[in-house]
Design a protein around this motif. Structure first.
Motif, PDB file in Angstrom:
ATOM      1  N   PRO A   1      34.385  32.407  52.290  1.00 42.27           N
ATOM      2  CA  PRO A   1      35.824  32.438  52.007  1.00 42.27           C
ATOM      3  C   PRO A   1      36.362  31.135  51.408  1.00 42.27           C
ATOM      4  O   PRO A   1      37.239  31.158  50.550  1.00 42.27           O
ATOM      5  CB  PRO A   1      36.449  32.745  53.370  1.00 42.27           C
TER       6      PRO A   1
ATOM      7  N   ALA B   1      36.805  30.493  47.416  1.00 43.29           N
ATOM      8  CA  ALA B   1      37.805  31.146  46.557  1.00 43.29           C
ATOM      9  C   ALA B   1      38.413  30.164  45.550  1.00 43.29           C
ATOM     10  O   ALA B   1      38.464  30.458  44.350  1.00 43.29           O
ATOM     11  CB  ALA B   1      38.896  31.810  47.397  1.00 43.29           C
TER      12      ALA B   1
ATOM     13  N   SER C   1      42.862  37.337  40.229  1.00 43.73           N
ATOM     14  CA  SER C   1      43.951  37.581  41.173  1.00 43.73           C
ATOM     15  C   SER C   1      43.526  37.181  42.586  1.00 43.73           C
ATOM     16  O   SER C   1      42.330  37.145  42.916  1.00 43.73           O
ATOM     17  CB  SER C   1      44.364  39.049  41.161  1.00 43.73           C
ATOM     18  N   GLU C   2      44.499  36.920  43.430  1.00 44.07           N
ATOM     19  CA  GLU C   2      44.214  36.576  44.823  1.00 44.07           C
ATOM     20  C   GLU C   2      43.503  37.717  45.538  1.00 44.07           C
ATOM     21  O   GLU C   2      42.593  37.483  46.331  1.00 44.07           O
ATOM     22  CB  GLU C   2      45.501  36.191  45.548  1.00 44.07           C
ATOM     23  N   ASP C   3      43.922  38.960  45.271  1.00 41.31           N
ATOM     24  CA  ASP C   3      43.255  40.115  45.885  1.00 41.31           C
ATOM     25  C   ASP C   3      41.795  40.186  45.479  1.00 41.31           C
ATOM     26  O   ASP C   3      40.920  40.423  46.314  1.00 41.31           O
ATOM     27  CB  ASP C   3      43.958  41.426  45.509  1.00 41.31           C
ATOM     28  N   TYR C   4      41.523  40.023  44.193  1.00 45.58           N
ATOM     29  CA  TYR C   4      40.148  40.062  43.709  1.00 45.58           C
ATOM     30  C   TYR C   4      39.316  38.963  44.379  1.00 45.58           C
ATOM     31  O   TYR C   4      38.210  39.216  44.861  1.00 45.58           O
ATOM     32  CB  TYR C   4      40.109  39.908  42.189  1.00 45.58           C
ATOM     33  N   LEU C   5      39.842  37.747  44.396  1.00 42.08           N
ATOM     34  CA  LEU C   5      39.115  36.630  45.015  1.00 42.08           C
ATOM     35  C   LEU C   5      38.849  36.890  46.496  1.00 42.08           C
ATOM     36  O   LEU C   5      37.752  36.634  46.993  1.00 42.08           O
ATOM     37  CB  LEU C   5      39.895  35.324  44.845  1.00 42.08           C
ATOM     38  N   ARG C   6      39.835  37.420  47.195  1.00 37.09           N
ATOM     39  CA  ARG C   6      39.678  37.710  48.621  1.00 37.09           C
ATOM     40  C   ARG C   6      38.540  38.716  48.842  1.00 37.09           C
ATOM     41  O   ARG C   6      37.711  38.544  49.722  1.00 37.09           O
ATOM     42  CB  ARG C   6      41.002  38.215  49.195  1.00 37.09           C
ATOM     43  N   GLN C   7      38.498  39.762  48.035  1.00 32.38           N
ATOM     44  CA  GLN C   7      37.433  40.762  48.158  1.00 32.38           C
ATOM     45  C   GLN C   7      36.072  40.178  47.783  1.00 32.38           C
ATOM     46  O   GLN C   7      35.058  40.519  48.392  1.00 32.38           O
ATOM     47  CB  GLN C   7      37.732  41.969  47.271  1.00 32.38           C
TER      48      GLN C   7
ATOM     49  N   VAL D   1      35.052  36.931  48.039  1.00 26.08           N
ATOM     50  CA  VAL D   1      34.536  35.923  48.973  1.00 26.08           C
ATOM     51  C   VAL D   1      34.410  36.435  50.401  1.00 26.08           C
ATOM     52  O   VAL D   1      33.826  35.761  51.251  1.00 26.08           O
ATOM     53  CB  VAL D   1      35.379  34.625  48.944  1.00 26.08           C
ATOM     54  N   ALA D   2      34.934  37.615  50.682  1.00 28.73           N
ATOM     55  CA  ALA D   2      34.828  38.179  52.034  1.00 28.73           C
ATOM     56  C   ALA D   2      34.586  39.688  51.944  1.00 28.73           C
ATOM     57  O   ALA D   2      35.433  40.486  52.341  1.00 28.73           O
ATOM     58  CB  ALA D   2      36.092  37.870  52.834  1.00 28.73           C
TER      59      ALA D   2
END
Length: 193
Positions: A36, A39, A66-72, A74-75
């Motif tokens: 995580p 990101a 996007s933040e959503d893409y990065l979140r998915q 890295v986690a």
């Protein structure tokens, strides 16, 4: 008494392991699961990519992640996805990330889509093959029987890598500029010589 010899611990062969890789130019990278904390460095490295690198990976122009893409990325959901990177030998969050590969399991199935991006800063050093082989390990360990990905027809480097690993190439009926590559994991992956 005879002295006992201690055996060196065997390196983990789990897909989630960290490997130290020395590139031909002397640089050292850690090949490890994405964390995580990666990101922000991944977003920062994205800004250093050329337009063609981005288009080859995302199949169309992308200005920012996007933040959503990065979140998915890295986690990933446990058992449903896996992401691995090649990064500087620094802790996650501090290391510049030069390459990322990920698998995402198809809903309710035993197949998964792969995606990979090796930046021009570390390309041509065998990282693509190494990251793909690690994706294969994770897929086999999680019951995935087929890996697939959509590739721009003009992305000859990715198509060549996929074919060297045993992927089959199929024309896309929906988009003449794309090809789908797929690999059944029932047989061991080929290794480039």
């Amino acid at each position: 008494m005879t002295p006992t010899r201690r055996r060196k611990p065997r390196p983990s062969m789990r897909p989630e392991r960290t490997e130290v890789l020395r590139l031909a130019d002397g640089r050292e990278l850690w090949v490890r699961p994405v964390q995580p904390a990666d990101a922000a460095p991944i977003a920062g490295a994205f800004e250093l990519l050329g337009e063609e690198e981005v288009r080859s990976r995302y199949l169309h122009p992308v200005k920012a992640l996007s933040e959503d893409y990065l979140r998915q990325l890295v986690a990933p959901a446990p058992g449903e996805g896996f992401a691995i990177c090649a990064a500087e030998p620094l802790p996650p969050g501090e290391a510049l990330v030069g390459a990322v590969a990920r698998l995402t399991r198809d809903p309710g199935g035993d197949s998964a889509e792969f995606a990979i991006l090796v930046s021009h800063f570390v390309s041509g050093q065998g990282l693509g093959q190494l990251l793909m082989l690690r994706l294969f390990e994770w897929a086999r360990a999680h019951g995935i029987r087929r890996i697939w990905g959509d590739v721009l027809d003009e992305n000859t480097a990715m198509i060549a890598l996929a074919q060297s690993l045993g992927f089959e190439r199929h024309a896309s009926p929906d988009d003449p500029g794309l090809v789908r590559v797929s690999l059944a994991l029932d047989t061991p992956a080929k290794r480039r010589r």
